[in-house]
Design a protein around this motif. Sequence first.
Motif, PDB file in Angstrom:
ATOM      1  N   UNK A 120       0.837  -1.283   0.194  1.00 15.40           N
ATOM      2  CA  UNK A 120      -0.065   0.132   0.035  1.00 15.40           C
ATOM      3  C   UNK A 120       0.867   1.399   0.036  1.00 15.40           C
ATOM      4  N   UNK A 121       0.486   2.339  -0.871  1.00 17.50           N
ATOM      5  CA  UNK A 121       1.328   3.479  -0.949  1.00 17.50           C
ATOM      6  C   UNK A 121       1.407   4.072   0.563  1.00 17.50           C
ATOM      7  N   UNK A 122       2.782   4.570   0.982  1.00 15.33           N
ATOM      8  CA  UNK A 122       3.042   4.986   2.219  1.00 15.33           C
ATOM      9  C   UNK A 122       2.687   6.285   2.416  1.00 15.33           C
ATOM     10  N   UNK A 123       2.709   7.129   1.534  1.00 14.24           N
ATOM     11  CA  UNK A 123       2.317   8.506   1.630  1.00 14.24           C
ATOM     12  C   UNK A 123       0.882   8.648   1.819  1.00 14.24           C
ATOM     13  N   UNK A 124       0.148   7.779   1.189  1.00 17.60           N
ATOM     14  CA  UNK A 124      -1.342   7.751   1.113  1.00 17.60           C
ATOM     15  C   UNK A 124      -1.722   7.168   2.851  1.00 17.60           C
ATOM     16  N   UNK A 125      -1.154   6.317   3.059  1.00 16.73           N
ATOM     17  CA  UNK A 125      -1.467   5.852   4.388  1.00 16.73           C
ATOM     18  C   UNK A 125      -1.128   6.799   5.353  1.00 16.73           C
ATOM     19  N   UNK A 126      -0.210   7.632   5.476  1.00 18.86           N
ATOM     20  CA  UNK A 126       0.073   8.769   6.327  1.00 18.86           C
ATOM     21  C   UNK A 126      -1.048   9.738   6.243  1.00 18.86           C
ATOM     22  N   UNK A 127      -1.760  10.045   5.113  1.00 22.03           N
ATOM     23  CA  UNK A 127      -2.751  10.805   4.786  1.00 22.03           C
ATOM     24  C   UNK A 127      -3.970  10.451   5.427  1.00 22.03           C
ATOM     25  N   UNK A 128      -4.308   9.244   5.780  1.00 24.84           N
ATOM     26  CA  UNK A 128      -5.344   8.671   6.311  1.00 24.84           C
ATOM     27  C   UNK A 128      -5.435   8.935   7.718  1.00 24.84           C
ATOM     28  N   UNK A 129      -4.432   9.209   8.494  1.00 23.01           N
ATOM     29  CA  UNK A 129      -4.211   9.380   9.803  1.00 23.01           C
ATOM     30  C   UNK A 129      -5.160  10.521  10.458  1.00 23.01           C
ATOM     31  N   UNK A 130      -5.905  10.080  11.359  1.00 24.18           N
ATOM     32  CA  UNK A 130      -7.073  11.150  12.028  1.00 24.18           C
ATOM     33  C   UNK A 130      -6.137  12.230  12.953  1.00 24.18           C
TER      34      UNK A 130
END
Length: 454
Positions: free
Chosen positions: A64-74
């Motif tokens: 899974x794309x790392x930057x996208x994962x970070x962007x999901x953080x609440x």
Amino acid sequence: MAVHPKEQRLILKYADEPGYTPHIDSYMEHGGYDMLKKAVTMEPQAIMDEVKKSTLRGRGGAGFPCGLKWSFVDRKSGKPIYLVCNCDESEPGTFKDRQIVHKDPHQLIEGIMISCFANNVAKAFIYIREEMPYGAKILDQAILEAKEKNFVGDNVLGSGYSCDIVVHRGAAAYICGEETGLIESLEGKRANPRIKPPYFPAVLGLYNCPTIVNNVETLCNAVHILDMGAEEFTKIGRPNNAGTRIWCVSGGVQRPGYYEVAGLTLGELVYDICGGPLPGRSIKAIIPGGSSMKILKNGERYKGKNPDGTDYNWGLEDIPLDYDGIAAAGSMSGSGGMMVLDDTVSIPAALANLMAFYSHESCGQCTPCREGSLWLKKITSRMVHGEARPEDVDLMLDVAGQIAGRTICAFGFAVAWPVQSYIAKFEDEFRKYAAHLSDPNADRQAIKELACNG
């Protein structure tokens, strides 16, 4: 180990260099922590944007794309954000993270600190596999050294930013590598994976707070993305598969080991770098990304259409060695643990070995997985011990079909995919095996010897 000319080392650039040690002085002599010094002068959002633009994909398994994962953080809940480095590395056939921890631990710590600064994390955990006790000691020592140099702890490099890292020994179970199972274990509980939704770690992770879970190799890449910039990083490898990848090759090749490459084919890795099969043998099949991945059979053609509409028609050796290439061939690159099976390997015996492992490692939370994995172990075990029944092949497919997609976590697929793909690719071998070994007039002792030698 010697570096092959076709390797492109970024993460492991200094790992095997003579005289290079895990000590912080050695790391800093090679430019270590320069990127953390740069990071704390930047806006955190700028670092997050750079990682997102790099298209870095997670190296732990799912890609899974790392930057996208970070962007999901609440970031609106007001709760603290945690970062957990997944160093459990429990997938059979995978041993790349261990190399990083043992040989270049400060690269991991720098990557963690850059990622923590970018995401406003004040506390990070390294969840390390229980069976890696020496690695845990190395990390503890490295964190101590980093604190003495003010790279970790209070007021990092005088920036006003503070962050601590805690090394946590794992619970010695395969399922602890699954991110929500890992979080449960980190909280001191049995590592039962959580249901998603609602328990997406980016929202309800560790202590029900927003949590980022990244793999060791993924976090190390943050250092290099900041160093070379996202644009240069994306030039390594194929589009959507940016950066290098560390592959762990084991089984029937002349030079098994770990290799960091980019933009190669599967054949270049197995035949050129690893030397191909052992003398007098040939490659029968390859499990590309760890034992839970679907098997790829040698001699088959892998056909389809590329994203640009052109056709591809690959032999096993032509498959691009990256996420999309292996996915196009019907499997996954997973955790990078590549197992090469040569023509001496009995596929039913190999499957029986895997089922023994997965039935032991099921957490038992979901009935299809708990019961199904045990039945698959029983069936494959009796098959290789001279008590097979002609209907066993169909029975295995039926049981596997009741597991895949019917469990809380992906462990169900890890059990089912080997059964389904091994039988799909080698059905004749399974049926001959079952028919031969179910003959009531057969020599049972000879059958057992055949099974044990298979």
